[in-house]
Design an enzyme around this catalytic site. Sequence first.
Site, PDB file in Angstrom:
ATOM      1  CG  ASP A 445     -11.002  64.193  53.143  1.00  0.00           C
ATOM      2  OD1 ASP A 445     -12.116  64.129  52.590  1.00  0.00           O
ATOM      3  OD2 ASP A 445     -10.861  64.253  54.379  1.00  0.00           O
ATOM      4  CG  ASP A 509     -16.197  62.958  57.756  1.00  0.00           C
ATOM      5  OD1 ASP A 509     -15.330  62.131  57.402  1.00  0.00           O
ATOM      6  OD2 ASP A 509     -16.249  64.116  57.303  1.00  0.00           O
TER       7      ASP A 509
END
Length: 703
Positions: A445, A509
């Site tokens: 990430d 997301d």
Amino acid sequence: MGGSELVALRAAGVSLVLDVAGPGLPRVLHWGADLGETPLDQLAAAQDAGGNALPPTAALLPTQYDRWAGRPGLTGHRDGGPGHLRLTLSAPVTVAVDPAGGGTVTALSHDEVAGIAVRTELELTPQGLVRQRHAVTSTAPGVWHLDSLLCLLPVPAQAAEVLDFTGRWSRERAPQRSAFGDQTIAHESRRGRTGFGAPSLFTAGTPGFGWRTGEVWGVHVGWSGDHQHLAQRLPDRDGVLGGGELLEPGEVRLAEGETYTGPWAHFAYSAAGLDGLSAAVHGWLRARPSHPVSPRPLTLNTWEAVYFDHDLGKLTELARTAAELGVERFVLDDGWFLGRRDDRAGLGDWHVDPDVWPDGLHPLVDEVTRLGMQFGLWVEPEMVNPRSRLAEQHPDWVLAAPGRLPEEQRWQHVLDVARPEVFAYLLERLDALVAEYRPAYLKWDHNRDLVEAVHGGAAGVHAQTDAVYRLLDALRERHPGLEIESCSSGGSRVDLGVLARTDRVWGSDNNDPLERQHIQRWTGLLLPPELVGCHVGPPVSHTNGRATSLAFRCATALFGHAGIEWDITACTADERAALRSWIAAYRRLRGLLHTGRTVRADHPDPTAYLHGVVAADGGHALFAYAQLGSSARDGATRLRLPGLDPDAAYRVSLLPELPGPHLHGRPWQPDLVLTGAALAAHGLLAPPLRPAEAFVLELHREP
């Protein structure tokens, strides 16, 4: 056009014709539709404009010396001196034709007075993709400051409309169109990462071009730092399309003998709409030796199931439920390392937290592997929380000017990965984690922009991006079977640069299927389905609070590298049965989904999408119809299915593993045989859907 020397490359319906006579860099006379076996001397004659001294096409890396009044291809200066370059060939241009189609062109040029040498590489791949890059070397004493380096190709006057993108967190890659006249249309990203609105393909084409219609030319810069894309047209020249890395002042300084190599720019052409651009890029990606191949494992990621609440009992129950449903990869997300009870602390301290995991991750890893699943782990190596041991011990490791910390974002700063000690620390920690727990997969990430990035006293985004690439390469070299996902606040690092060393991207997301329909559609312009993570989320999206049916969530997530992001231990028996059936469908069909050609219909209803995947041999296909909003039309919907073999007969039915729509209160169960030509030109009637409903059709060619 006396003195011309033409070379032509052809592949997959694309021709690339260059004049390599010199004395300057080659000029691309044609990039577009296949010209067939047209004799090159006739092409040369066609370029004669009756004595016009200004050729319509500019040289690669055009400058003012080439009478180019647009944005120069290469700019810089030596210690503040004049920056006007006059590049001439240092040797004859090298051309190598590939028997499989296409070939390569290499040109070496220099400006002896400026002390600059350039190596230019141009490739037409067998899939019809043009790749271009330049490398600049300083050949004289002192420091040469590189300001800008662009890869450019010409586009004709009929390319009068530009497709660009905007975006934000949880709404990545939203398209926008502009008229393209005598002007410059530029897309610049200065976020230190690719960006939520970065172009999947920055495209110019005939006005009104669609997925299956219009002539289009597209470009993508494969770079994960600051970058630029542009379309420019002058009144006296052909337009150009291109891009490159976006450099800050003083960011690249070349001492004598030093070289800067720009990122690859990828150019695609199609005579039949955006699907043709996708076919070229997807085909090239799939031909790479490193490309991940099916079966792509069905993944469960723990984030929306437990968030930071890591409990071995709960996670074990989640793993057992996942295995029971047919999940093949179990990924432990954020929250496992020192002090990480929320997102305000812990980043940088890449050791398993003994307070939460007294026996390390071994009990969970052992159970996951016993259940027959792969284990995966979340990391965010490039970041650090001020509340961490690493920040306390090494405050100077932050990517910043001394004494001038940038603003915190998400309670974190960026580590200066280009510092040797930071690079060594991260490689040691990641290597140790992978060696101990043997994950098959890392979710890598990157959750904030790079702001006021400074490395070694100069702008630092280029050095940071290069260092992250080297870190990924070094880790993969030590662990060759390791898969890595590029995640960046969702879909903010989606580009062909990072995908040269990773195996998939996290599209967003946002798992709300209505938003995902848009996001996946435009991500898929660049990437084939097997490279895009698409997960079934919970009934109510945690990003926007919208409730959607499980059937719609499953139909949306099927067309990618599928997974689940949901606490499935709380599912009802009916929900588990539906998930089990959907997983079975994905596992049965992923060979088609991850090798077939992506097709998208130019459906007349703007509130609905019709898209699919057709096998390479045309024998098997899937099509999804998704209603996104309330339609102005009433009654049955005509679905025209593109991309099939027109001469073949196809049996059309609903995908058996997913529920279908209802017509007058009864299930709609089509079972008919039509030719590919009839399905494309006439189509079939389907019942109307309500917003946030979808169904999937499966087609088989009749013997």
